[in-house]
Design a protein around this motif. Structure first.
Motif, PDB file in Angstrom:
ATOM      1  N   THR A 100      43.095  60.556  34.871  1.00 54.38           N
ATOM      2  CA  THR A 100      44.524  60.799  35.127  1.00 54.38           C
ATOM      3  C   THR A 100      45.056  61.886  34.205  1.00 54.38           C
ATOM      4  OG1 THR A 100      45.156  59.048  33.601  1.00 54.38           O
ATOM      5  CG2 THR A 100      44.914  58.416  35.903  1.00 54.38           C
ATOM      6  N   LYS A 101      44.184  62.401  33.325  1.00 55.13           N
ATOM      7  CA  LYS A 101      44.543  63.478  32.389  1.00 55.13           C
ATOM      8  C   LYS A 101      43.505  64.589  32.514  1.00 55.13           C
ATOM      9  CE  LYS A 101      46.507  60.577  28.674  1.00 55.13           C
ATOM     10  NZ  LYS A 101      46.182  59.856  27.429  1.00 55.13           N
ATOM     11  N   PRO A 102      43.819  65.801  32.031  1.00 50.64           N
ATOM     12  CA  PRO A 102      42.825  66.877  32.069  1.00 50.64           C
ATOM     13  C   PRO A 102      41.643  66.593  31.148  1.00 50.64           C
ATOM     14  CG  PRO A 102      45.012  67.715  31.468  1.00 50.64           C
ATOM     15  CD  PRO A 102      45.098  66.232  31.460  1.00 50.64           C
ATOM     16  N   SER A 103      40.550  67.325  31.355  1.00 50.48           N
ATOM     17  CA  SER A 103      39.371  67.175  30.505  1.00 50.48           C
ATOM     18  C   SER A 103      38.386  68.308  30.754  1.00 50.48           C
ATOM     19  CB  SER A 103      38.666  65.852  30.818  1.00 50.48           C
ATOM     20  OG  SER A 103      37.420  65.780  30.158  1.00 50.48           O
ATOM     21  N   MET A 104      37.718  68.744  29.720  1.00 50.45           N
ATOM     22  CA  MET A 104      36.497  69.535  29.900  1.00 50.45           C
ATOM     23  C   MET A 104      35.298  68.724  29.408  1.00 50.45           C
ATOM     24  SD  MET A 104      35.110  73.276  28.760  1.00 50.45           S
ATOM     25  CE  MET A 104      35.141  73.129  26.995  1.00 50.45           C
ATOM     26  N   ARG A 105      35.266  68.439  28.081  1.00 51.79           N
ATOM     27  CA  ARG A 105      34.107  67.781  27.495  1.00 51.79           C
ATOM     28  C   ARG A 105      33.783  66.435  28.150  1.00 51.79           C
ATOM     29  NH1 ARG A 105      36.006  71.315  24.268  1.00 51.79           N
ATOM     30  NH2 ARG A 105      37.917  70.532  25.145  1.00 51.79           N
ATOM     31  N   THR A 106      34.779  65.586  28.311  1.00 50.09           N
ATOM     32  CA  THR A 106      34.516  64.232  28.785  1.00 50.09           C
ATOM     33  C   THR A 106      33.963  64.266  30.201  1.00 50.09           C
ATOM     34  OG1 THR A 106      36.244  63.442  27.334  1.00 50.09           O
ATOM     35  CG2 THR A 106      35.571  61.963  29.121  1.00 50.09           C
ATOM     36  N   ARG A 107      34.591  65.057  31.050  1.00 48.45           N
ATOM     37  CA  ARG A 107      34.125  65.131  32.423  1.00 48.45           C
ATOM     38  C   ARG A 107      32.710  65.698  32.496  1.00 48.45           C
ATOM     39  NH1 ARG A 107      35.434  68.344  37.782  1.00 48.45           N
ATOM     40  NH2 ARG A 107      33.630  67.509  38.893  1.00 48.45           N
ATOM     41  N   VAL A 108      32.504  66.833  31.853  1.00 47.08           N
ATOM     42  CA  VAL A 108      31.224  67.524  32.020  1.00 47.08           C
ATOM     43  C   VAL A 108      30.098  66.806  31.276  1.00 47.08           C
ATOM     44  CG1 VAL A 108      30.007  69.717  31.788  1.00 47.08           C
ATOM     45  CG2 VAL A 108      32.438  69.700  32.415  1.00 47.08           C
ATOM     46  N   SER A 109      30.392  66.270  30.095  1.00 44.39           N
ATOM     47  CA  SER A 109      29.323  65.594  29.348  1.00 44.39           C
ATOM     48  C   SER A 109      28.895  64.293  30.039  1.00 44.39           C
ATOM     49  CB  SER A 109      29.753  65.335  27.902  1.00 44.39           C
ATOM     50  OG  SER A 109      30.894  64.509  27.848  1.00 44.39           O
ATOM     51  N   PHE A 110      29.838  63.555  30.579  1.00 39.58           N
ATOM     52  CA  PHE A 110      29.459  62.334  31.313  1.00 39.58           C
ATOM     53  C   PHE A 110      28.698  62.681  32.582  1.00 39.58           C
ATOM     54  CE2 PHE A 110      32.349  59.604  28.831  1.00 39.58           C
ATOM     55  CZ  PHE A 110      31.600  58.434  28.794  1.00 39.58           C
ATOM     56  N   GLU A 111      29.233  63.626  33.340  1.00 36.18           N
ATOM     57  CA  GLU A 111      28.628  63.940  34.639  1.00 36.18           C
ATOM     58  C   GLU A 111      27.230  64.520  34.451  1.00 36.18           C
ATOM     59  OE1 GLU A 111      31.340  65.698  37.413  1.00 36.18           O
ATOM     60  OE2 GLU A 111      29.728  66.526  38.637  1.00 36.18           O
ATOM     61  N   THR A 112      27.111  65.467  33.520  1.00 33.75           N
ATOM     62  CA  THR A 112      25.823  66.122  33.304  1.00 33.75           C
ATOM     63  C   THR A 112      24.828  65.173  32.648  1.00 33.75           C
ATOM     64  OG1 THR A 112      27.025  68.180  33.039  1.00 33.75           O
ATOM     65  CG2 THR A 112      24.741  68.178  32.331  1.00 33.75           C
ATOM     66  N   GLY A 113      25.287  64.411  31.663  1.00 31.95           N
ATOM     67  CA  GLY A 113      24.390  63.473  30.990  1.00 31.95           C
ATOM     68  C   GLY A 113      23.828  62.441  31.967  1.00 31.95           C
ATOM     69  N   PHE A 114      24.687  61.908  32.825  1.00 27.28           N
ATOM     70  CA  PHE A 114      24.248  60.883  33.784  1.00 27.28           C
ATOM     71  C   PHE A 114      23.270  61.490  34.788  1.00 27.28           C
ATOM     72  CE2 PHE A 114      25.117  57.373  36.879  1.00 27.28           C
ATOM     73  CZ  PHE A 114      24.894  56.324  36.016  1.00 27.28           C
ATOM     74  N   PHE A 115      23.558  62.721  35.207  1.00 29.02           N
ATOM     75  CA  PHE A 115      22.669  63.420  36.145  1.00 29.02           C
ATOM     76  C   PHE A 115      21.298  63.689  35.524  1.00 29.02           C
ATOM     77  CE2 PHE A 115      20.937  67.603  37.292  1.00 29.02           C
ATOM     78  CZ  PHE A 115      20.549  67.335  38.601  1.00 29.02           C
ATOM     79  N   LYS A 116      21.305  64.154  34.267  1.00 35.05           N
ATOM     80  CA  LYS A 116      20.032  64.485  33.614  1.00 35.05           C
ATOM     81  C   LYS A 116      19.122  63.267  33.502  1.00 35.05           C
ATOM     82  CE  LYS A 116      21.537  68.423  30.775  1.00 35.05           C
ATOM     83  NZ  LYS A 116      20.563  69.519  30.900  1.00 35.05           N
TER      84      LYS A 116
END
Ligand code: CP
Ligand code: NVA
Length: 310
Positions: free
Chosen positions: A54-70
């Motif tokens: 519900t708020k903006p993000s760079m690190r949280t969004r990308v680190s979770f998404e990329t980490g989970f994908f990897k």
């Protein structure tokens, strides 16, 4: 209640010191594997993660998404216009639907009560990606960074200079479990939640102090930490806060008072020229990009433990 399929990560001190230590050790192992180019470890194969923002993000969004994908999983980004916590439908309904599709729910929200409600109604683990009250994944990444740099977290002195905000509450809750000294140097009226401070000082492992004298507080610090003066949701107070926070900028003078051994950490995004100077962010004591990278590694460790796959 714990979810049927694992453990929530809502506050750092929901876990024992031993569990937190195990998460950090897992993070270090998975980081080493990923950095060596070994992409064979896929513990999240076949799993999906819903990510509510519900708020903006760079690190949280990308680190979770990329980490989970990897690690073999699939993550779904649900932005501010999609779910609209509590507006389009009740939070408890969102929880009970999403957990039927997803093995884990990560959420970045305004009200802390909303993440507690998601967790109450979700049979899948809920992981806190920041609320107005706290930001536990960030502080796990910070602890990992300090351990890498200094070899330990216990016995250190961490001095936070700035607003007594969500970052500070997670630091205090880390001190409930690990024996280190945490000082929050903030202007009067911007102190952290007193009940959270009391939680540690009445039987926590570490020690927490609030100071209004930053140049004095940073003396002997192993870590000088800062964050924005106006958090997300407070941006209309930015001008007022710039006046109230005079003397609280982490600049070259502040780092000199801390001494050459002190690391500089900032959760980012940083407002150079406001809460810190460009020179400090770019300077030799700064580890802010290692810290940002560690978001992904720390969260991989957290998720592996929450999902029982470590
Ligand atoms: N530190 C942090 O949480 O950054 P974002 O707001 O970009 O996710
Ligand atoms: N205190 C900041 C942290 C951002 C990662 C905020 O809540 O906006």
């Amino acid at each position: 209640d714990p979810p049927a399929k694992g453990h929530h990560f809502l506050h750092i001190d929901d876990f024992s010191k031993e569990e937190l230590w195990a998460m950090l050790q897992t993070s270090i192992k998975v980081k080493e594997a990923l950095k060596s180019g070994d992409n064979s470890y896929k513990p999240f194969a076949g799993l999906s993660m819903a990510m509510i923002f519900t708020k903006p993000s760079m690190r949280t969004r990308v680190s979770f998404e990329t980490g989970f994908f990897k690690l073999g999983g699939h993550a779904i980004y649900l932005g501010p216009d999609t779910i609209q916590i509590g507006k389009r439908e009740a939070t408890k309904d969102i929880a009970r639907v999403l957990c039927r599709y997803n093995d884990v729910i990560m959420a970045r929200l305004f009200a802390h009560e909303d993440i507690l409600e998601l967790a109450q109604y979700s049979s899948s683990p809920v992981v806190n990606g920041l609320t107005d009250y706290n930001h536990p994944c960030q502080i796990m990444a910070d602890a990992l960074t300090i351990i890498e740099q200094k070899g330990r977290i216990e016995g250190t002195k961490v001095v936070y200079v700035g607003d007594g905000n969500n970052i500070v509450h997670s630091w205090i809750r880390l001190a409930a479990k690990f024996d280190f000294e945490f000082v929050c140097a903030c202007p009067e009226g911007y102190e952290p939640d007193p009940a959270t401070v009391a939680l540690v000082n009445e039987g926590g492992a570490g020690k927490v102090m609030v100071s209004h004298n930053p140049l004095e507080a940073v003396k002997g610090a192993d870590v000088v930490y800062t964050d924005v003066w106006a958090s997300m949701g407070q941006k209309e107070e930015a001008d007022l806060r710039k006046q109230k926070f005079q003397g609280f900028q982490v600049n070259e003078e502040m780092m000199a008072a801390a001494g050459p051994e002190a690391l500089f950490l900032h959760c980012l995004p940083a407002e150079r020229g406001i809460e810190c100077t460009d020179g400090v962010v770019e300077g030799p004591q700064s580890v802010v990009f290692q810290e940002a990278e560690n978001r992904m590694h720390a969260q991989n460790g957290i998720l592996l433990h929450c999902l029982g796959r470590a």
